[in-house]
Design a protein around this motif. Sequence first.
Motif, PDB file in Angstrom:
ATOM      1  N   LYS A  97       3.299  60.194  16.163  1.00  0.00           N
ATOM      2  CA  LYS A  97       3.558  58.949  16.902  1.00  0.00           C
ATOM      3  C   LYS A  97       3.962  59.249  18.343  1.00  0.00           C
ATOM      4  O   LYS A  97       3.620  58.502  19.253  1.00  0.00           O
ATOM      5  CB  LYS A  97       4.659  58.127  16.219  1.00  0.00           C
ATOM      6  N   GLN A  98       4.674  60.339  18.554  1.00  0.00           N
ATOM      7  CA  GLN A  98       5.046  60.719  19.919  1.00  0.00           C
ATOM      8  C   GLN A  98       3.814  61.046  20.755  1.00  0.00           C
ATOM      9  O   GLN A  98       3.741  60.727  21.936  1.00  0.00           O
ATOM     10  CB  GLN A  98       6.011  61.916  19.903  1.00  0.00           C
ATOM     11  N   LYS A 101       1.886  58.023  22.007  1.00  0.00           N
ATOM     12  CA  LYS A 101       2.445  57.409  23.215  1.00  0.00           C
ATOM     13  C   LYS A 101       1.702  57.871  24.467  1.00  0.00           C
ATOM     14  O   LYS A 101       1.649  57.155  25.460  1.00  0.00           O
ATOM     15  CB  LYS A 101       3.937  57.725  23.345  1.00  0.00           C
TER      16      LYS A 101
END
Length: 135
Positions: A97-98, A101
């Motif tokens: 998920k990082q 981004k």
Amino acid sequence: MLAIFILIAVGMQVLSVKKIQEVHRRTNGVLQSRRDLLLIKAAINLSMRLAIAYIVFFVLFIVMLVVFVRNGTPFTLAILCLFIFGIVTLPVGLMGKQFEKKIKTMEIKSEDPEIERKYQQYLTQWNEPRFQLPD
């Protein structure tokens, strides 16, 4: 068996992260052209497909555990396997998920307003349960 399931799940996440890193590297984190938009779309599509595959894979894992329990494997062992699977794959998913981004926060430098509109549309659709972007 548990190790194989964990390796496959982690491998799917690694594949998605590598695609996102490639897009970020090729665009330098800046959306400027339709070519960049196509790269972003490909990364989002891969992420969406792998998310669906992961859900199917996880359901298959649970079904296999149920079958094993019905065939005599202790229930506590099945729960332990499920717990270990979650403990290993959850942090890997959060790290993924990082990386997402990087795609979601790209700078837009384009004279064409359609590129920004499409990019925003892709980001919105990425949050919806789909196999891939519709267009």
